[in-house]
Design an enzyme around this catalytic site. Structure first.
Site, mmCIF file in Angstrom:
data_model
loop_
_atom_site.group_PDB
_atom_site.id
_atom_site.type_symbol
_atom_site.label_atom_id
_atom_site.label_comp_id
_atom_site.label_asym_id
_atom_site.label_seq_id
_atom_site.Cartn_x
_atom_site.Cartn_y
_atom_site.Cartn_z
ATOM 1 N N ASP A 42 0.824 -1.204 0.000
ATOM 2 C CA ASP A 42 0.000 0.000 0.000
ATOM 3 C C ASP A 42 0.861 1.260 0.000
ATOM 4 O OD1 ASP A 42 -2.329 1.424 0.025
ATOM 5 O OD2 ASP A 42 -2.662 1.254 2.183
ATOM 6 N N ASN A 79 -10.515 -2.762 -6.464
ATOM 7 C CA ASN A 79 -9.694 -1.867 -7.285
ATOM 8 C C ASN A 79 -10.285 -1.626 -8.678
ATOM 9 O OD1 ASN A 79 -6.492 -3.003 -5.946
ATOM 10 N ND2 ASN A 79 -7.773 -1.281 -5.346
#
Length: 247
Positions: free
Chosen positions: A22, A70
């Site tokens: 991340d 996503n």
């Protein structure tokens, strides 16, 4: 670096390390760059961490590369990520074979663009004989979607009389997951300072040790990995037992 490496107990390594990579976007934003530059820089960290895991003989590494959620990102960013996936796979196949690393992938792979899916399957096929380490990419992956798929598959087998409801246990459920050929996760690392699981390997991390770091993924190095492993080795894993029972 060598000092950290010398401290690591090779007999207490996590057998399965999973990482939520991340911070690519925030890394780019902080430097005044396009988000795409963050994703491209993130591939360098993937290479370094993969090679570091192979170096110290961690047999299974799973990277959260693209989640089911996503797909909701801006279309241009998703297209970029898919192009980056294809180009990265093409570039890394020689390195994977050189380091005797097998590529694996989990998730709803059919949802990937045809070109990305084809390239992925090609690299998986060309590295299938490698034995040093298994690198798994979680692509179009979501743990809830995985569990729903598993429930449907088991329900269908119950309906056909192939499985008795009374015999459904952890072994049967595990055998229907995307990760059926992987051991449970021992250590889960998340970069960027966020402290959540984000729908990643919910079944498989039941007794994993969790490690959170503020470092953004493109800046994550071999040194940071070794520090996380040392932290893991200094923890007592009890699996529901008492310290006295473990000792």
């Amino acid at each position: 670096m060598n000092r950290l490496l010398d401290q690591i107990d090779k007999n207490k390594l996590p057998q399965h390390l999973a990482i939520i990579m991340d911070g690519n976007g925030r890394w780019a934003k902080a430097k005044g760059l396009f988000r795409s530059m963050g994703h491209e820089s993130g591939t360098k960290a993937v290479r370094e961490i993969t090679e570091a895991c192979a170096e110290i003989n961690i047999p299974y590494l799973t990277l959260y590369a693209f989640s089911t959620e996503n797909w909701n990102r801006p279309k241009l960013e998703v297209e970029l990520l898919m192009r980056l996936l294809v180009s990265s796979l093409k570039k890394e196949i020689k390195t994977l074979n050189k380091n005797n690393i097998k590529l694996n992938a989990i998730g709803n792979l059919e949802a990937l663009p045809k070109k990305a899916h084809k390239e992925l399957l090609d690299v998986i096929d060309k590295t299938k004989g490698n034995t040093r380490m298994t690198l798994t990419l979680a692509l179009s992956y979501g743990a809830r979607e995985e569990i729903i798929k598993t429930v449907k598959e088991i329900s269908d087998k119950v309906k056909k009389g192939l499985i008795s409801p009374q015999n459904i246990d952890e072994v049967i459920i595990t055998s229907h997951l995307y990760t059926r050929d992987l051991p449970d996760v021992d250590l889960l690392i998340r970069t960027s300072g966020e402290q959540r699981i984000s729908n990643f390997l919910l079944w498989q991390i039941a007794y994993a040790e969790l490690y959170f770091t503020d470092i953004l993924w493109p800046d994550y190095t071999k040194k940071d990995l070794f520090e996380a492993i040392l932290n893991y080795q200094n923890r007592e894993r009890r699996f529901g037992k008492t310290s006295e029972q473990i000792n």
